[in-house]
Design an enzyme around this catalytic site. Structure first.
Site, mmCIF file in Angstrom:
data_model
loop_
_atom_site.group_PDB
_atom_site.id
_atom_site.type_symbol
_atom_site.label_atom_id
_atom_site.label_comp_id
_atom_site.label_asym_id
_atom_site.label_seq_id
_atom_site.Cartn_x
_atom_site.Cartn_y
_atom_site.Cartn_z
ATOM 1 N NE ARG A 1 -3.130 0.636 -0.581
ATOM 2 C CZ ARG A 1 -3.941 0.722 -1.807
ATOM 3 N NH1 ARG A 1 -3.476 1.700 -2.545
ATOM 4 N NH2 ARG A 1 -4.523 -0.448 -2.124
ATOM 5 C CD GLU B 1 2.743 37.972 -3.387
ATOM 6 O OE1 GLU B 1 2.643 36.565 -3.392
ATOM 7 O OE2 GLU B 1 1.825 38.519 -2.554
ATOM 8 C CE LYS C 1 3.512 33.920 -1.628
ATOM 9 N NZ LYS C 1 2.594 33.011 -1.884
ATOM 10 C CE LYS D 1 -0.930 28.335 -3.135
ATOM 11 N NZ LYS D 1 -1.421 29.006 -4.190
ATOM 12 C CG ASP E 1 0.502 36.797 -6.587
ATOM 13 O OD1 ASP E 1 0.747 35.826 -6.911
ATOM 14 O OD2 ASP E 1 -0.324 37.318 -5.535
#
Length: 283
Positions: A100, A200, A167, A135, A222
């Site tokens: 698995r 950013e 950011k 992410k 961005d």
């Protein structure tokens, strides 16, 4: 630490096996004789790009060093239904215990590699490089970023520790772009750290603020339209590396690559992929 070092990979495998096996694979221990020797093969049931073969070898070896795996299709190769990617031979109990984890890793990694390859082919002739992001699935970042590289993408920073990205929230909390950059440079000097700095930006005005402040390595553009991004790239004039970011998908990625940016970061690579259907069967 190199995130694909042998130590890092084995730490990931050990943690994953501990989560799955716990006090023992009781289904296998209860039903399969300890001296049973068997073979199994990995059957492909989807079309896509195969990824995770090298990791599967390490998983089976970690479960049982006596397991022998014959690789028929290596990582990074396009596969189709009914293809056999590998065969594994040895103690039946060991094959079942590792099954698995091997499938979970390879199905997800192959899905990511497939999506990365699709995106990469759309911009291959532009000179722009495709980046992943943070992410990712907690505790599964290592195989996810590994899969991006198998699919032809480039790994961005692995975590918060190996590169600085200022950011929008960092900038807003710091009081502005100039303050955020200057504070960061002072921090790096104080702690004798050598980390690249990316900032950013959300508008041409913010790009100008970064250019006027200086002392950074890359400017992230961005959530800009391709037209505005092209203006920003021309304004930066290759003084710093440039990176496009923000909701870029399969239908828009080429238009962003054609703006002249050096990189495109795309969170979809590791959060919007479809796992490849694979199965491990005795034969």
């Amino acid at each position: 630490m190199n995130f694909l070092s042998e130590q890092a990979i084995f730490e990931f495998i050990d943690s994953a096996l501990a989560e799955d096996v716990g006090t023992g694979d009781h289904s296998t221990l209860a039903s399969v004789p300890p001296d049973a020797i068997n073979k199994a093969q990995l059957l492909v049931k989807d079309e896509g790009v195969l990824a995770g073969i090298a990791l599967a070898e390490m998983i089976f070896s970690r479960v049982d060093p006596d397991l022998k795996m014959e690789v028929l299709i290596p990582d990074g190769i396009r596969v189709k239904p009914k293809d056999v990617a590998f065969k594994v031979h040895g103690r039946a109990r060991s094959i079942l215990t590792g099954e698995r984890l091997v499938l979970n890793c390879m199905q997800r990694m192959s899905g990511i590699a497939t999506l990365t390859t699709t995106f990469n082919e759309l911009i291959r002739d532009t000179g722009c490089k495709l980046l992943d992001t943070r992410k990712t699935t907690p505790n599964f970042r290592l195989p996810e970023k590994w899969a991006v590289s198998i699919g032809g993408g480039v790994n961005h920073r692995f975590g918060l520790y190996d590169m600085i990205i200022l950011k929008d929230n960092h900038i807003d909390f710091a009081g502005g772009i100039k303050q955020a950059i200057e504070s960061t440079r002072n921090y790096l000097e104080k702690h004798s750290l050598s980390l690249k700095i990316e900032v950013e930006t959300r508008s041409l005005k913010e790009v100008e603020e970064v250019l006027n402040t200086g002392g950074i390595d890359r400017i992230m553009l961005d959530n800009m339209s391709p037209e505005l991004m092209k203006e920003a790239v021309e304004l930066i004039a290759r003084k710093y590396e440039t990176e496009a970011s923000g909701g870029i998908n399969e239908s828009t990625i080429r238009s962003y690559a054609l703006t002249g940016v050096d990189y495109i970061s795309c969170g979809a690579l590791t959060h919007s992929f479809k796992s490849l259907d694979l199965s491990l069967k005795a034969f």
